[in-house]
Design a protein around this motif. Sequence first.
Motif, PDB file in Angstrom:
ATOM      1  N   LYS A 162       0.854  -1.192   0.000  1.00  0.00           N
ATOM      2  CA  LYS A 162       0.000   0.000   0.000  1.00  0.00           C
ATOM      3  C   LYS A 162       0.888   1.238   0.000  1.00  0.00           C
ATOM      4  O   LYS A 162       1.882   1.300   0.738  1.00  0.00           O
ATOM      5  CB  LYS A 162      -0.914  -0.008   1.232  1.00  0.00           C
ATOM      6  CG  LYS A 162      -1.877   1.160   1.291  1.00  0.00           C
ATOM      7  CD  LYS A 162      -2.921   0.969   2.403  1.00  0.00           C
ATOM      8  CE  LYS A 162      -2.331   0.984   3.781  1.00  0.00           C
ATOM      9  NZ  LYS A 162      -3.359   1.009   4.848  1.00  0.00           N
ATOM     10  N   SER A 163       0.514   2.214  -0.807  1.00  0.00           N
ATOM     11  CA  SER A 163       1.292   3.442  -0.906  1.00  0.00           C
ATOM     12  C   SER A 163       0.379   4.644  -0.732  1.00  0.00           C
ATOM     13  O   SER A 163      -0.752   4.653  -1.207  1.00  0.00           O
ATOM     14  CB  SER A 163       1.986   3.520  -2.269  1.00  0.00           C
ATOM     15  OG  SER A 163       2.561   4.789  -2.469  1.00  0.00           O
ATOM     16  N   ASP A 164       0.878   5.663  -0.066  1.00  0.00           N
ATOM     17  CA  ASP A 164       0.149   6.923   0.054  1.00  0.00           C
ATOM     18  C   ASP A 164       0.440   7.849  -1.124  1.00  0.00           C
ATOM     19  O   ASP A 164      -0.195   8.900  -1.256  1.00  0.00           O
ATOM     20  CB  ASP A 164       0.513   7.630   1.358  1.00  0.00           C
ATOM     21  CG  ASP A 164      -0.020   6.894   2.579  1.00  0.00           C
ATOM     22  OD1 ASP A 164      -1.062   6.230   2.448  1.00  0.00           O
ATOM     23  OD2 ASP A 164       0.626   6.970   3.646  1.00  0.00           O
TER      24      ASP A 164
ATOM     25  N   LEU B 270       2.257   4.530  -6.500  1.00  0.00           N
ATOM     26  CA  LEU B 270       2.646   3.146  -6.237  1.00  0.00           C
ATOM     27  C   LEU B 270       3.753   2.681  -7.178  1.00  0.00           C
ATOM     28  O   LEU B 270       4.719   2.035  -6.757  1.00  0.00           O
ATOM     29  CB  LEU B 270       1.431   2.227  -6.364  1.00  0.00           C
ATOM     30  CG  LEU B 270       1.667   0.746  -6.064  1.00  0.00           C
ATOM     31  CD1 LEU B 270       1.900   0.524  -4.587  1.00  0.00           C
ATOM     32  CD2 LEU B 270       0.480  -0.099  -6.533  1.00  0.00           C
TER      33      LEU B 270
ATOM     34  N   GLN C 278     -10.240  -1.868  -2.315  1.00  0.00           N
ATOM     35  CA  GLN C 278      -9.471  -1.829  -1.074  1.00  0.00           C
ATOM     36  C   GLN C 278      -8.178  -1.065  -1.324  1.00  0.00           C
ATOM     37  O   GLN C 278      -7.727  -0.943  -2.468  1.00  0.00           O
ATOM     38  CB  GLN C 278      -9.178  -3.239  -0.562  1.00  0.00           C
ATOM     39  CG  GLN C 278      -8.256  -4.067  -1.448  1.00  0.00           C
ATOM     40  CD  GLN C 278      -7.698  -5.288  -0.720  1.00  0.00           C
ATOM     41  OE1 GLN C 278      -7.439  -5.261   0.478  1.00  0.00           O
ATOM     42  NE2 GLN C 278      -7.516  -6.383  -1.462  1.00  0.00           N
ATOM     43  N   PRO C 279      -7.560  -0.545  -0.268  1.00  0.00           N
ATOM     44  CA  PRO C 279      -6.357   0.269  -0.450  1.00  0.00           C
ATOM     45  C   PRO C 279      -5.108  -0.535  -0.769  1.00  0.00           C
ATOM     46  O   PRO C 279      -4.095   0.039  -1.148  1.00  0.00           O
ATOM     47  CB  PRO C 279      -6.224   0.982   0.900  1.00  0.00           C
ATOM     48  CG  PRO C 279      -6.878   0.066   1.882  1.00  0.00           C
ATOM     49  CD  PRO C 279      -8.027  -0.562   1.139  1.00  0.00           C
ATOM     50  N   TRP C 280      -5.158  -1.849  -0.603  1.00  0.00           N
ATOM     51  CA  TRP C 280      -3.999  -2.706  -0.813  1.00  0.00           C
ATOM     52  C   TRP C 280      -3.957  -3.241  -2.239  1.00  0.00           C
ATOM     53  O   TRP C 280      -4.988  -3.578  -2.816  1.00  0.00           O
ATOM     54  CB  TRP C 280      -4.018  -3.882   0.153  1.00  0.00           C
ATOM     55  CG  TRP C 280      -3.913  -3.505   1.588  1.00  0.00           C
ATOM     56  CD1 TRP C 280      -4.943  -3.234   2.445  1.00  0.00           C
ATOM     57  CD2 TRP C 280      -2.717  -3.345   2.347  1.00  0.00           C
ATOM     58  NE1 TRP C 280      -4.458  -2.916   3.690  1.00  0.00           N
ATOM     59  CE2 TRP C 280      -3.092  -2.980   3.660  1.00  0.00           C
ATOM     60  CE3 TRP C 280      -1.360  -3.473   2.045  1.00  0.00           C
ATOM     61  CZ2 TRP C 280      -2.162  -2.748   4.668  1.00  0.00           C
ATOM     62  CZ3 TRP C 280      -0.428  -3.244   3.047  1.00  0.00           C
ATOM     63  CH2 TRP C 280      -0.821  -2.883   4.342  1.00  0.00           C
TER      64      TRP C 280
ATOM     65  N   ALA D 159      -7.955  -4.944   4.854  1.00  0.00           N
ATOM     66  CA  ALA D 159      -7.478  -5.744   3.733  1.00  0.00           C
ATOM     67  C   ALA D 159      -8.422  -6.912   3.464  1.00  0.00           C
ATOM     68  O   ALA D 159      -9.022  -7.468   4.391  1.00  0.00           O
ATOM     69  CB  ALA D 159      -6.073  -6.271   4.019  1.00  0.00           C
TER      70      ALA D 159
END
Length: 228
Positions: free
Chosen positions: A36-38, A41, A82-84, A192
Motif C-alpha cells: 500500500k502506498s500513500d 505506487l 481496497q487500499p492494498w 485488507a
Amino acid sequence: MAQLHETKLRRIKFKNRRGVWTTWGAPGTWSACLIKSDGDLVADLESCPSVKSVSDVTADVDSETLPALNRQTSLLVLSPHQPWATFAEGGGYNDLHDALEHEFPGEVLRTGAVDDNGIVYVWLSRNGQRILDFRTDGMGWPVPPEDADYVDDELGTGDIFIFETDLYPADWPHTLPRVEAAHQQLIIDLDAYIPHLTFNGQFAAEYGHADACQRQHMDRVLQVEFEA
C-alpha cells in the motif's frame, strides 16, 4: 476446518469484504503479499533497489495475451475496492518479496500459514520497519499449561505466540478465543481483503473466492520484475 467468518466472508458483497480467505483451509502451505502506498505506487516500487522494472500489463490481461512469468517476475493487482494491491503468485512463499519489507516506502503486509507445523503469521512493515509481528509456534491457543513450554503466571495460560507491536495491547491475542479469530481480526483491522489470488497462466482464487478474478474487480495489473 473453516471457521464461521471464513464461511461468511465469500457471501459478503465483494467491495465490502475484509478478512482472509482462510487460516488452515489450504491443502498445504500458503502465503500472500500486499503493498500500500500513500503516493505513486509505481514510482515507489521503482525506487526499491530489488525492483528492476514495473510495467502495466492490464491490456494483456484484457486480451488474454499475458506472457508467462519467469521466476524473477510477479503480477501485482490493484483493486478499486481496497487500499492494498495484491501480488498474484503461484501460491507458495515468494522470497522475492522479502526485500520489499525493507525497501518499499509504504506498507507491506505478508500473511500465511505453514501447514507442516501449524504456524500462522501476519507481518506488517511500514517504510522499511516491521511494526507488527504475529506468529504462532504451531500450538495455537488455548493450550493446556502442561503442554506448553512456559506458563504465563499473570494470564494463567501457556499459549505460545509472538506478538510484537505498538498497535495493540500486548495481551490482545488472548482476548480472542482461537488463532483463526486473531488472524482474521488482524486482517480486518488492516482494511485488507485477501482471497489468495494466484496466477499460473490465468488468475485463480481459493475457497469460493473465484469472483476475485473477475476483471471488474481489478483496476490495473502490473508486472514487477525483480533483480536477479
